[in-house]
Design an enzyme around this catalytic site. Structure first.
Site, PDB file in Angstrom:
ATOM      1  N   ARG A 216       0.648  -5.627   1.624  1.00 20.79           N
ATOM      2  CA  ARG A 216       1.286  -4.975   0.656  1.00 20.79           C
ATOM      3  C   ARG A 216       2.555  -4.126   1.227  1.00 20.79           C
ATOM      4  O   ARG A 216       3.687  -3.990   0.969  1.00 20.79           O
ATOM      5  CB  ARG A 216       0.508  -4.252  -0.715  1.00 20.79           C
TER       6      ARG A 216
ATOM      7  N   CYS B 290      -0.096   5.813  -2.872  1.00 20.22           N
ATOM      8  CA  CYS B 290      -0.764   4.306  -2.744  1.00 20.22           C
ATOM      9  C   CYS B 290      -0.099   3.527  -3.781  1.00 20.22           C
ATOM     10  O   CYS B 290       1.406   3.713  -3.646  1.00 20.22           O
ATOM     11  CB  CYS B 290      -2.347   4.443  -3.226  1.00 20.22           C
TER      12      CYS B 290
END
Length: 278
Positions: A176, A235
């Site tokens: 990611r 995050c």
């Protein structure tokens, strides 16, 4: 107090201990009903530990609730400034467990711990789970005098990512971060200048935190000479970042801050996107 507590610690059943089941994901309440630690009250990450999302570009997918709403929730859970709170989830603390821990710490409640290994640690230890719904005796809203401390906004994060005296740590999975895939947010990639240290590196094969000294080396290698108060952790939406903030506290690193909006906010602002790993 250590931010972690083990499943065999007698304090888990202490008279002043309040157990919180803070798991997240699909069908969370049903999973709670199917089996939880005895006398654990249920909280929902999306409904209780985050404000309703009207625009993820402002605050991300899990913006913090108003502190007054959080104080009212704590009162409903029977939590007072004297309470020993133990929280767990079913993802090794990476979802609601560490988030609830961080939120309590951010309003000044230090007598809180996360069950190391989460619900699975109890299952592995042979502890029977309960299917009874536990409703704690409510008390007055928790007394708070200020908002959540230890946060930074999108502007400060963007500046810090290019400041040699600060570091922005992205705890998402490396694919990611590198922009190879993005299963949740609209754009793949990362905040340019952010350092990738996936939260999963905090854990051993059993889903428990690595020893404090091992974590300290892991974080020191990443932080290098940056002061601990110059560390920002994020995050996807300000949840799993708390898992690393807890790990840092466990390893003796205090003062790191949370960028709550995280990638879910940054990626919706038409801002620069990085794909090369740092």
């Amino acid at each position: 107090m250590s931010p972690l507590i083990e499943i065999n610690d007698p304090a888990l059943s202490g008279a002043n201990t309040i157990l919180i089941d803070a798991r997240a994901g699909q069908n969370t309440h049903q999973r709670y009903l199917d089996g939880h630690l005895k006398n654990a009250a249920f909280v929902d990450l999306d409904k209780d530990l985050a404000a309703p999302v009207t625009d993820a570009s402002i605050g991300g997918r899990h913006p913090l609730p108003d502190v007054e709403d959080f104080a009212a929730l704590l009162g409903k859970l029977g939590i007072t400034p004297q309470s020993h709170v133990v929280v767990y989830d079913d993802k090794a603390g990476a979802f609601g467990g560490a988030r609830f821990w961080w939120m309590l710490r951010a309003i000044g409640h230090t007598n809180v711990q996360v069950l190391n290994g989460g619900l699975q640690a109890a299952v592995n230890a042979g502890i029977p789970l309960s299917t009874d719904v536990y409703t704690p005796a409510p008390v007055s809203p928790y007394p708070v005098t200020d908002g959540f401390k230890g946060t930074v906004d999108i502007e400060e994060t963007g500046v810090a990512a290019h400041d040699a005296n600060r570091i922005v740590i992205d705890v998402r999975e490396t694919p990611r971060y590198q922009g190879q895939t993005e299963p949740i947010d609209l754009i793949a990639g990362h905040i340019p200048g952010a350092f990738n240290l996936p939260y999963i590196y905090n854990l051993d094969a059993d889903g428990k935190y690595l020893p404090a000294e091992t974590l300290r080396k892991l974080y020191d290698d990443a932080i290098d000479q940056v002061a601990h108060t110059g560390v920002i952790v994020h995050c996807g939406s300000g949840v799993t970042a708390c898992h690393t903030l807890l790990g840092m506290e466990y390893a003796g690193i205090s003062g790191a801050k949370l960028y709550v909006g995280s990638w879910s906010e940054w990626s919706r602002r038409d801002l620069p996107v990085g794909t090369t790993r740092r």
